[in-house]
Motif scaffolding. Structure first.
Motif, short mmCIF file in Angstrom:
data_model
loop_
_atom_site.label_atom_id
_atom_site.label_comp_id
_atom_site.label_asym_id
_atom_site.label_seq_id
_atom_site.Cartn_x
_atom_site.Cartn_y
_atom_site.Cartn_z
N THR A 37 0.81 -1.21 0.00
CA THR A 37 0.00 0.00 0.00
C THR A 37 0.84 1.27 0.00
OG1 THR A 37 -1.75 -1.14 1.21
CG2 THR A 37 -1.78 1.26 1.30
N LYS A 45 1.13 4.84 -1.99
CA LYS A 45 1.58 5.91 -1.11
C LYS A 45 3.11 5.88 -1.02
CE LYS A 45 -2.68 6.93 -0.01
NZ LYS A 45 -3.32 8.17 -0.50
N GLN A 63 -2.93 6.45 8.65
CA GLN A 63 -3.84 6.93 7.61
C GLN A 63 -3.71 6.09 6.33
OE1 GLN A 63 -2.79 11.05 7.27
NE2 GLN A 63 -3.95 11.66 9.08
N TRP A 64 -2.49 5.70 6.00
CA TRP A 64 -2.30 4.83 4.83
C TRP A 64 -3.08 3.53 5.01
CZ3 TRP A 64 3.69 4.71 3.54
CH2 TRP A 64 4.07 5.97 3.04
N HIS A 84 -5.64 2.95 7.10
CA HIS A 84 -7.06 3.09 7.46
C HIS A 84 -7.67 4.25 6.68
CE1 HIS A 84 -5.03 1.17 10.87
NE2 HIS A 84 -6.16 0.57 11.11
N PRO A 85 -7.63 4.21 5.34
CA PRO A 85 -8.14 5.34 4.56
C PRO A 85 -9.61 5.63 4.82
CG PRO A 85 -7.82 3.41 3.16
CD PRO A 85 -7.18 3.10 4.48
N GLN A 86 -10.36 4.59 5.18
CA GLN A 86 -11.78 4.79 5.44
C GLN A 86 -12.02 5.52 6.73
OE1 GLN A 86 -10.17 1.98 5.74
NE2 GLN A 86 -10.62 1.16 7.76
N VAL A 107 -9.87 8.01 7.93
CA VAL A 107 -9.15 9.28 7.99
C VAL A 107 -10.08 10.46 8.19
CG1 VAL A 107 -7.71 10.88 6.69
CG2 VAL A 107 -7.19 8.44 6.67
#
Length: 214
Positions: free
Chosen positions: A112, A144, A196-197, A199-201, A203
């Motif tokens: 990721t 990312k 954040q990388w 757990h993008p949902q 953020v």
């Protein structure tokens, strides 16, 4: 960020096919053998011996995976890749490690994000530039990417500002941060970015509400 402190050893592999299939976000730490990669991982996770930090660079010869997640639930994986560019390692070993890393960076489905660690006193070396070229297609597809300038405590503020500006121009769209394991500079910021990388949902809901101007 207590989430990073949950890191625990998952597995190690000398070849790509030996790695398990991962169904959660995976981010990799990579860099020259003397860039302070292991020390940075240990600082971020607050575990002195999680990653092998040796006075002799180039000792890490495998891809080491560490699970992250509270209450024993794995919601992300940290990959510690072998350092590159160390002269005392045999040419055959260097070529083998580099090929394994290239294959990993190009084809690992769960990858990721990538953290490229550099000594700011050296800047982005030829080998770092080669790595940037390898991952550029995946970065353009949404991978990312962070350049972490380690050992920032060895530079003055003016020197830090200069190398930060130069590296941003050469990073090819990735984020760039100064970092010091000794002074704990930007440790929290890096930990938050990695969360954040993974757990993008979450953020948007985790971001603080804007405060009214005084």
């Amino acid at each position: 960020m207590g989430w990073m402190h949950t890191a625990r050893f998952l597995t190690t592999a000398a070849q790509l096919h030996q790695l398990p299939v991962i169904n959660v976000p995976e981010f990799a730490f990579v860099g020259r053998s003397n860039a302070g990669k292991s020390t940075s991982i240990n600082t971020l996770t607050q575990q002195n011996q999680l990653a092998f930090a040796s006075k002799k660079p180039g000792r890490t010869q495998h891809i080491n995976l560490f699970a992250l997640g509270k209450k024993g639930v794995t919601d992300a994986v940290l990959a510690d890749l072998p350092g590159y560019g160390y002269a005392a390692v045999s040419r055959e070993d260097k070529q083998r490690w580099q090929q394994v890393m290239v294959n990993y960076l190009v084809s690992r489905p769960s990858l990721t994000g990538i953290v490229l660690l550099c000594d700011p006193r050296l800047g982005l070396t030829e080998l770092d530039e080669a790595l940037l070229d390898i991952i550029r297609p995946r970065v353009e597809q949404g991978l990312k990417f962070l350049v972490l300038l380690t050992k920032a405590d060895k530079l003055t503020r003016a020197e830090q500002a200069k190398i930060l500006s130069i590296t941003k121009l050469n990073a090819g769209g990735g984020e760039v941060m100064m970092f010091s394991a000794l002074k704990k500079q930007n440790v929290d910021k890096v930990a938050q970015l990695l969360w954040q990388w993974s757990h993008p949902q979450g953020v948007a809901s985790a971001e603080p509400a804007p405060q009214p101007e005084a």
